[in-house]
Scaffold this active site. Structure first.
Site: not given
Ligand code: IMP
Length: 427
Positions: A13, A16, A40-41, A223
């Site tokens: 977040d 990017k 989520g971009h 991420q």
């Molecule tokens: P997962 O990727 O859905 O398995 O989540 C694993 C961890 O990564 C959790 O703490 C999510 O909140 C975090 N996470 C996954 N995608 C994002 C992102 O795009 N932004 C911020 N945190 C993320």
């Protein structure tokens, strides 16, 4: 011509999407290489505001080819609705392509993501529950189904039958829930195949050709580096590598093609989901940052945990990625604070340390050591030249630059494309 990787340098977040949307004007190819629709971009441009989960943020330029690389896991429903929404809002998606090697998120992945989180109880990871982790697990377990499999319906049915038998044992015997029907899942994916077939290609060849023609390619990270399964706060991480190194694998590009790596940092820190965050502010200051910046998850709507800039973590992610430059986003959020803090070390069991520990229990015990710097208490959202920033803002950025140990290229002072200060040109 080079490949430029745009990498999240904190916990995701970082903004990017805005940086990619901005730079995509000058490039031929924009490619996502990791994650899935957990990302989520947010992009704000003349078409309006968009929250992209799978489609690369370069889609708004008519000359830019956008590729969802082999390293991404794709939920076909999400992709199809994203394409439909873009089309309805006047954005052309004819230059969108999907790697035939990209794995698909299946209904059992989404079910298992939720069921596994429930089983973890207080140790839940706080995943986005989009099925991303279970899809990457299956990729490694050699139980995955790939975008290319949609192109041969007979083989798809055979593969699905094999995998679903296995998954249904886990769903019924481990989790005690109903099995999934082969016919229903199969017919759903056959419908997706009709829609997605025109997009599916051997995309690594497309990138190679663009590079050989001297075109610029942008790798759009998803991420953040501190969620990397190897170097992040394991096990509170995501399941694919958001690092620049992950870009080579997830796009099918040789490391020797990447010659610029831009780390995207917020001017402060946020984290969504569970796991340690040494500079988290559980007080009024944290709330103020959250409300000023509207720090709520783009994908899940969850409130993000907010805190001061963690320079220990920043130095670490700069090192493991080899950042050649940085973008500092959301500087304007700090406009009202009389003083700012930068975490310059951690106190761990009475010792001062200057590194990001691998052990999660150690990281949980780390207390931030802060350096206090004066705030600027003046609006910056209208500023376009670095020299015009208040002296305290320049001082703050100069201090961050020392820790990150690479030049700051861009400073963002608002969500719109033009709310960007070029400190050192990238191109
Ligand atoms: P997962 O990727 O859905 O398995 O989540 C694993 C961890 O990564 C959790 O703490 C999510 O909140 C975090 N996470 C996954 N995608 C994002 C992102 O795009 N932004 C911020 N945190 C993320």
């Amino acid at each position: 011509m080079p490949v430029i990787a745009i990498i999240g340098a904190q916990w995701g977040d970082e903004g990017k999407g805005k940086v990619v949307d901005l730079l995509a004007e000058k490039v031929k190819v924009v490619m996502r290489f990791s994650g899935g629709d957990n990302a989520g971009h947010t992009v704000v441009n003349p078409y309006g505001e968009f929250k992209l989960h799978l489609v690369p943020s370069g889609i708004f330029y008519p000359h830019t080819v956008c590729i969802i690389g082999n390293g991404v896991v794709i939920n076909p429903t999400v992709l199809i609705s994203e394409v439909d929404e873009l089309n309805q809002r006047g954005v052309d998606t004819n230059r969108l392509f999907i790697s035939d090697r990209a794995h698909l998120i299946m209904p059992y992945h989404i079910l298992l993501d939720g069921l596994e989180e429930e089983l973890r109880g207080v140790k839940a990871l706080g995943t986005t529950r989009k099925g991303v982790g279970p899809a990457f697990t299956d990729k490694t377990a050699r139980l995955g189904i790939r975008a290319g499999d949609l192109l041969d319906k007979e083989a798809l049915r055979e593969r699905l039958q094999f995998v679903l038998e296995y998954k249904n044992i886990i769903l019924t015997k481990v989790h005690g829930v109903n099995p999934l029907s082969l016919d229903e899942v199969y017919s759903g994916y056959c419908r997706y195949a009709e829609r997605l077939a025109p997009f599916i290609r051997e995309t690594s060849v497309m990138v190679e050709e663009a590079l050989n023609e001297g075109e610029l390619v942008l790798l759009e990270g998803a991420q953040g580096s501190l969620l990397d399964p190897d170097f992040g706060s394991y096990p509170y991480t995501t399941s694919s590598s958001p690092l620049a190194g992950g870009g080579c694998l997830g796009a099918g590009i040789s490391p020797n093609r990447i010659n610029r790596i831009l780390g995207v940092f917020k001017a402060y820190c946020t984290r969504v989901g569970s796991g340690p965050m040494p500079t988290e502010l559980k007080d009024e200051v944290g709330n103020l940052i959250r409300e000023r910046a509207h720090e709520y998850g783009t994908t899940t709507g969850r409130p993000r945990r907010c805190g001061w800039f963690d320079a220990v973590a920043a130095r670490f992610t700069s090192r493991i990625n080899g950042f050649t430059g940085a973008a500092i986003t959301r500087l304007d959020i700090l406009d009202t604070f009389p003083h700012l803090k930068i975490c310059v070390g951690y106190k761990l069991d009475g010792q001062t340390i200057d590194y990001f520990p691998a052990s999660i229990t150690a990281l949980e015990r780390c207390q931030p050591i802060y350096e206090e710097v004066p705030g600027w208490q003046a609006p910056t959202t209208h500023i376009r030249q670095y020299e015009e920033l208040p002296p305290e803002a320049k001082q703050y950025l100069a201090r961050l630059e020392e820790f990150i140990a690479c030049p700051i290229n861009l400073v963002c002072v608002g969500p719109r494309r033009e709310q960007t200060i070029v400190k050192t040109p990238i191109f």
